[in-house]
Design an enzyme around this catalytic site. Structure first.
Site: not given
Lengths: 186, 894
Positions: A72-74, A76
């Site tokens: 969920g990291q920005g 990705y």
């Protein structure tokens, strides 16, 4: 898939394979929820942020599930779209204790729904309002308002509150999803 | 089933008709369900095949393919997964966002220990990771290094090896795990662990030595031992012999008794390559190699003879004990071994055995390839120069092989050998010339014919019956192509000029050449006919002993051609310095001796490399010439005139410091240029305005004020790891050659910079850095000179200005040390191998030549006696046409 295997599935001898994509902002609890669904996984309490994605396969409720657990990291999030093709269902996890970023989640959701690979297809989306044990967390209705779910008319969706750590509420949502999938696919 | 059958039929040419777009289309199969492992594997193979054949994948294509490949992670098929890892590794440099698969790979690495593809996953993971992500996977790699499964541990170690280049600090933290891996049971794991450990510690010599001592016993992997031997060799090569090195030698000697041949050989080779090795130290290594000479394994015999061959260049006497075994190898069925055996024997053999050897070689020559023949010819040339009495036999041999079939390189080697023999042994001339004449009668190589004709023209008139060659030369004019005809015309003219009795007869021949069909030949003939009529012109053009400095002429012509503005005026040849032929010859000899070492080593490998000579030549560009070229590019320095001599590089800092500085001293006619090579080893700082402040620290001369600092050419910006040069120029009156010690200070403005982006801070502050003192000694004023016959030169200069001095060198503990320090102090060149001294000798005569600044030849003889109680007593005799030079040089010892 051949006719013969369709036949076997219809008779219940073979399990149908289903692709599920699990998305959501970072630290919303995607991996935790997937792990609590996965009967093969032993919970060791050590969950690190997913880098990229990871694929889990397990069978549950007479279905062979392949769950693609996205990061969920920005950096990705742009990459989610690579996996929209051939998806049978989507699980969208929201951190209900994180009010500030619900608007980010809403943006991501809209982008996903308007993506060309998903727009035309009738796939079910299951929303988890995770972390309901935390005080001051939003209720299901608040979450649904914040994400603007009432405007989502083209997709079959369902939202339920859950707690990934204890597993409360997860099965409720999941059973809904299974029900829909079975209806659509079989 | 149908598909399988079809695949079998087309398997052979499966790769013949594939193109990128089709394969990329096929790659959509990765998205299909259910995954067909066999089909996907084939598509991946095709992608890899294309990549390996340098098919270019655009970033977008590669990224798309990469993402569809990631879908295959859901398959549990082992071969397919391994193919996936391989493809990911290949795509990692082309596609974007490859970091996507990190978690999936980590999951694979952490799966149950029986999984076969864990090692593959580690390799792929390290390939896709960048420095910023390394922290997050560090834990998994550390675990993998100490994994029980050797293949997993090896994969982790090798991957760390690759990661080390970019992430030194992170990998250094894993040293404990690596140490544990070195004690593991896997043979390859040990090998890899030792390699990585060395990589981590390589800049700390004490740590490396400790590591070597630690692991010198107890390892199980022979490869790991070989690595240790190589590390030892490297340390021994870097440092002077002292206590540590002694211990290391003992370890090497211990390895000579190891069970494994490979380790024994490695150790023996390391000992043979040691600098300043004594014959006592060599003995065990040579006897180990001797045992290998009779080993049934071909590779071992080859390795041993090759090492002995190399050793024979430096320590011929050490090998004499093996000569019997080596002689047996001449008949070895492996021709490479036989060639090495022959050349080794030629180097170590004494005069008596030469005859026998030559007989054996003759029979053997026809069986080997040209490359090997060239090696043999080189060896014979060296032998002939060593034993001049044997020249008749050698020349006979060379002439007979000259008649045989052979390629240009081979024939050239033979002709070169004969030329060299002619140059150094005048008695052989007549013989050699008649062979050469015979050769050009039937020579298919124009280049060689021309060279031989030139030599005949230059030297032919001086033998007792010169007229005999004229027929051969004129035959060329009748029979050969235009290039050779032109060369032959020139050769004839030289005979005519040098021998007046023949002049009229040759004129007739040259007149005939006026009717030649080729312009060049006619031009030359008419030119020479005109010159021959006038004695003055003869002297000016043909007997002239001077020539232009060809290197300089070439570079100035090149400059002339490149510069538009220059080309408007005619080329000015008067600027090109004129040197005598003798000078030119000595220059050539100097370069030849320098390249000889390189040539010798490359000739050894010539069997494998297609054109070793070419590469060796490229490497052997003379450093002095290079310095001169660099300085000519700077206008201020170009104005100083022609460079007289350059010293070797003197380091002014330790190698591991923040800024590494070394100095080369260049002597010009009226100036001294100090060239400072500066390197910044800090990646987080940039130096600007870097200059050197030099100050005279001590001198023993009252006229030191004559040495005036002129200017410093600073360096504007010194970036990380990009060496730059700074020049400091001093003015020096012509006859003035002081020896001075300078103190040097590096001054600069230092600015911080970001190591990753290279962005430089605008703020900086001034700083200084103290360098070691720089000594300018008499030896720096002397250019090396090369002469063949020392005694002749010694007698020619005569004893009119001879100066004799006697010194006690109490600091020198052996003759060897005394010799090297005398050579250093005088800056002269040892002649006739007189810098090599026998181990047990107590007396020695060192013969030196050189050219003092101003072009004054100087020649010296240093006689030394060594006594353990008093050190070395030195009697130095210097001769030169100028008395002052003798005095300066004889006082240069301190």
């Amino acid at each position: 898939m051949g006719r013969f295997s369709d036949f076997l599935i219809a008779l219940g001898f073979m399990k149908k394979k289903v692709n599920i994509l699990c998305v959501g902002l970072d630290n919303s609890g995607k991996t935790t929820i997937i792990n609590s669904l996965n009967p093969n996984k032993v919970d060791n309490g050590m969950i690190v942020p997913t880098i990229g994605f990871s694929i889990e396969t397990f069978s549950k409720s007479k279905l062979n599930l392949t769950v693609i657990d996205m990061s969920g990291q920005g950096r990705y999030r742009d990459l989610w779209e690579h996996y929209y093709v051939d998806v049978d269902a989507v699980i969208f996890v929201v951190d209900s204790s994180d009010k500030i970023r619900t608007c980010v989640a809403k943006d991501e959701l809209e982008q996903m729904l308007n993506h060309k690979d998903l727009k035309k297809r009738k796939i079910p989306i299951l929303f988890f309002a995770n972390k309901n044990d935390i005080e001051d967390s939003m209720s299901v209705a608040d979450c649904s308002n914040a994400l603007g779910l009432n405007n989502v008319k083209t997709k079959n969706w369902y939202i339920c509150s859950c707690n990934g750590l204890t597993g409360d509420g997860i099965l409720t949502g999941f059973n809904w999803l299974i029900g829909i999938i079975k209806k659509i696919l079989i | 089933m149908m598909m399988q059958k079809k695949d079998e039929d087309t398997d052979g040419d499966m790769f013949q008709r594939i193109d990128k777009s089709t394969v990329l289309q096929e790659a959509r199969a990765f998205n299909e369900y259910p995954i067909n492992p066999k089909k996907c594997q084939q598509i991946l193979t095709k992608i890899l095949y294309l990549l390996a054949h340098s098919e270019v994948f655009a970033t977008a294509e590669a990224t798309e393919t990469f993402f569809s490949i990631t879908k295959l992670f859901q398959s549990k098929d082992i071969p397919l997964r391994q193919m996936v890892y391989l493809t990911i590794k290949e795509l990692s440099t082309i596609a974007e966002d490859v970091i996507m698969v990190t978690s999936s790979l980590v999951k694979d690495i952490n799966s149950t220990s029986e999984t076969i593809y864990r090692a593959n996953a580690i390799r792929a993971l390290c390939k896709i990771t960048d420095s910023s992500m390394l922290q997050s996977i560090e834990r998994f790699l550390k675990q993998a290094i100490v994994d029980k499964n050797p293949s997993v541990a090896s994969a982790a170690l090798v991957s760390s090896h690759h990661l080390f280049n970019k992430n030194k600090e992170v990998v250094k933290r894993w040293i404990n795990e690596v140490q544990e891996a070195a004690n593991s049971r896997g043979l390859a794991t040990q090998y890899h662990a030792v390699g990585l450990m060395y990589l981590i510690k390589q800049h700390d010599r004490m740590a490396v030595i400790k590591m070597i001592q630690n692991y010198s016993s107890g390892l199980r992997s022979p490869y790991a031992y070989c690595m240790l031997v190589r590390y030892i060799a490297k340390i021994l090569d870097e440092e002077d012999i002292d206590g540590n090195a002694r211990g290391l030698y003992e370890i090497l000697e211990g390895f000579l008794r190891h069970k494994n041949d490979m380790i024994v050989y490695e150790a023996a080779r390391a000992i043979c390559n040691m600098k300043n090795v004594t014959s006592k130290e060599l003995y065990p290594a040579v006897s180990a190699l001797q045992l290998m000479l009779v080993n049934p394994k071909v590779s071992l015999r080859f390795a041993a003879i090759r090492t002995l061959n190399k050793l024979s260049l430096t320590h011929p006497q050490a090998i004499v004990s093996c000569n019997l075994d080596i002689e047996n190898l001449i008949t070895d069925s492996n021709r490479s071994i036989a060639t090495f055996a022959i050349t080794t024997l030629l180097k170590t053999g004494n005069e008596a055995s030469v005859d026998r050897l030559m007989k054996q070689i003759s029979g053997f020559m026809s069986e080997i390839a040209d490359e090997f023949k060239i090696i043999v010819v080189d060896a014979i040339r060296a032998l002939c120069l060593k034993f001049p009495q044997k020249q008749t036999m050698m020349l006979n041999f060379l002439a007979s092989i000259l008649r045989d079939e052979g390629g240009y390189e081979y024939k050239k080697a033979i002709v070169d050998a004969i030329f060299d023999i002619v140059q150094s042994i005048p008695e052989s001339r007549e013989f050699a010339f008649s062979y050469l004449c015979e050769f050009i009668e039937d020579c298919e190589f124009t280049k060689l014919s021309v060279r031989i004709l030139h030599l005949l023209g230059a030297e032919g008139p001086e033998v007792s019956q010169p007229s005999q060659y004229i027929r051969y030369i004129y035959n060329r004019i009748i029979l050969e192509n235009s290039t050779i005809r032109a060369a032959a015309t020139s050769a004839l003219a030289k005979f005519a000029i040098k021998i007046p009795e023949l002049r009229e007869r040759i004129k007739v021949l040259l007149t005939r050449c006026l009717e030649d069909v080729d312009d060049e030949v006619r031009d030359r003939a008419s030119l020479y006919l005109r010159i021959l009529d006038d004695e003055e012109l003869c002297k000016k053009y043909i007997v002239n002993e001077n020539t232009y400095s060809l290197n300089y002429l070439e570079s100035s012509l090149q400059e002339y051609l490149e510069d538009e503005a220059l080309r408007k005026t005619a080329f000015d040849i008067s600027k090109v310095p004129i040197i005598t032929k003798a000078q030119e010859k000595s220059e050539q000899l100097r370069i030849k001796t320098k390249t000889a070492g390189i040539l010798a080593s490359s000739a050894m490998n010539s069997a494998r490399e297609p054109s070793p000579k070419k590469s060796a030549m490229a490497e052997s560009i003379d450093p002095q010439q290079q310095y001169a070229m660099e300085m000519e590019a700077i206008p201020q320095l170009a104005a100083l005139g022609k460079l007289f001599t350059s010293s070797t590089l003197t380091p002014l800092t330790e190698l591991e410091t923040e800024y590494v500085v070394g100095c080369v001293k260049h002597i010009f006619q009226e100036a001294i240029v100090f060239q400072f090579n500066v390197r910044n080893t800090l990646n987080d700082s940039v130096l600007e305005n870097v200059s050197i402040v030099m100050d005279i620290a001590s001198q023993d001369d009252e006229n030191i004020d004559l040495l005036q600092p002129l200017y410093c050419i600073p360096c504007n910006q010194l970036l990380y790891d990009q060496p730059e040069k700074i020049y400091v120029v001093y003015k020096r009156p012509q006859q003035y050659t002081p020896s001075v010690t300078f103190s040097c200070l590096l001054k600069f403005i230092v600015k911080d910079c970001d190591p990753t982006t290279g962005e430089i801070d605008s703020e900086g502050f001034e700083d200084e850095y103290q360098l070691e003192d720089l000594e300018l000694s008499i030896g720096d004023y002397v250019a090396p000179a090369f002469i063949i016959n020392f005694q002749k030169a010694w007698d020619e200069i005569g004893d009119a200005n001879e100066v004799v001095e006697t010194y006690m060198l109490t600091a020198a503990t052996s003759l060897k040390k005394a010799i090297s320090s005398v050579i250093d102090m005088l800056g002269m060149t040892p002649c006739e191998n007189s810098d090599i001294v026998e181990d047990r000798a107590n007396t020695h005569a060192l013969l030196l030549t050189g050219t003092f600044v101003g072009g004054i030849p100087c020649i010296a003889r240093a006689r030394m006696i060594y006594e353990s109680s008093t050190g070395v007593t030195l009697e130095l005799t210097v001769r030169s046409p100028v008395r002052a030079v003798c005095e300066i040089l004889s006082n240069a010892i301190n």
